[in-house]
Design a protein around this motif. Structure first.
Motif, mmCIF file in Angstrom:
data_model
loop_
_atom_site.group_PDB
_atom_site.id
_atom_site.type_symbol
_atom_site.label_atom_id
_atom_site.label_comp_id
_atom_site.label_asym_id
_atom_site.label_seq_id
_atom_site.Cartn_x
_atom_site.Cartn_y
_atom_site.Cartn_z
ATOM 1 N N ASN A 97 0.839 -1.196 0.000
ATOM 2 C CA ASN A 97 0.000 0.000 0.000
ATOM 3 C C ASN A 97 0.873 1.243 0.000
ATOM 4 O O ASN A 97 2.071 1.179 0.287
ATOM 5 C CB ASN A 97 -0.991 0.001 1.169
ATOM 6 N N ASP A 106 -3.577 0.240 -2.941
ATOM 7 C CA ASP A 106 -3.559 -0.970 -2.120
ATOM 8 C C ASP A 106 -3.700 -2.178 -3.052
ATOM 9 O O ASP A 106 -4.664 -2.258 -3.809
ATOM 10 C CB ASP A 106 -4.721 -0.936 -1.129
ATOM 11 N N CYS A 141 -7.688 -0.117 -5.518
ATOM 12 C CA CYS A 141 -7.288 -1.477 -5.164
ATOM 13 C C CYS A 141 -7.258 -2.368 -6.403
ATOM 14 O O CYS A 141 -8.095 -2.228 -7.296
ATOM 15 C CB CYS A 141 -8.256 -2.068 -4.145
#
Length: 209
Positions: A97, A106, A141
């Motif tokens: 991250n 992340d 993400c």
């Protein structure tokens, strides 16, 4: 040393497949000349990319430390200590991250030798939950997926992973076809420095979002 997960299950590290060892030293030397970096583990490649980004002020992305509780130590000599047993304190979430262009980044790194699909068994449910929670806070993400046999690398957006994950729980296929990666993910093209300049693919992801 024995390391265990929080549930007590023994942690077994990945082992190199002995069948992959080459028998010709000449061939090894030739391969090293032609593919100087291709023998590295994916995480080593990512670590090198992150160091490159950090040194040049491009991004601050690090591998997450995993807290370990030591429960058994041996002292073979006064000047040495050997950890014989330890436990992961909590289940790991994702591997990396950090911050890039004001965005929280992340992601988890995954490798597969499969040439046609990525098995979802490589992903853990708590990782999916974590990425869903981070995405809800507008974090970026994804999975950094290596098809190692094909030498192809992709950034798979969490939304694509989440859809495949939900389909699997509805009884559908338990893998993501390579064709989905080619259509909905962002391929990382190899470069000189760093070899895996994955932030170029992240730029494409940011533009799409």
């Amino acid at each position: 040393m024995t390391i265990r997960y929080p549930n007590g299950k023994k942690f077994i590290p990945k082992q190199n497949d002995p069948k992959q060892k080459t028998t010709s030293s000449a061939k090894k030397a030739q391969d090293l000349l032609q593919f100087s970096n291709r023998g590295k583990r994916l995480e080593d490649e990512i670590d090198e990319s992150n160091a490159f980004y950090l040194e040049r002020g491009i991004a601050v992305i690090h591998k997450k430390p995993v807290p370990i509780q030591i429960v058994k130590v041996a002292y073979p000599s006064r000047s040495a200590a050997v950890i014989q047993e330890a436990y992961f304190r909590t289940p790991s979430t994702t591997d990396y991250n950090g911050v890039y262009k004001g965005h929280y980044i992340d992601f988890d790194a995954k490798e597969t030798k499969n040439k046609t699909s990525f098995p979802l068994q490589n992903v853990h449910e708590h990782q999916v939950i974590h990425m869903k929670q981070a995405t809800a806070q507008r974090g970026i993400c994804f999975l950094f997926v290596s098809f190692s046999t094909l030498e192809r690398f992709f950034i798979l957006p969490f939304q694509v992973l989440e859809s495949a994950w939900e389909n699997m729980h509805r009884g559908e296929r338990k893998s993501i076809p390579l064709s989905v990666f080619e259509e909905q993910a962002f391929e990382i093209k190899e470069s000189y420095a760093p070899r895996l300049d994955y932030l170029k693919a992240v730029d494409e992801l940011l533009l799409k979002q």
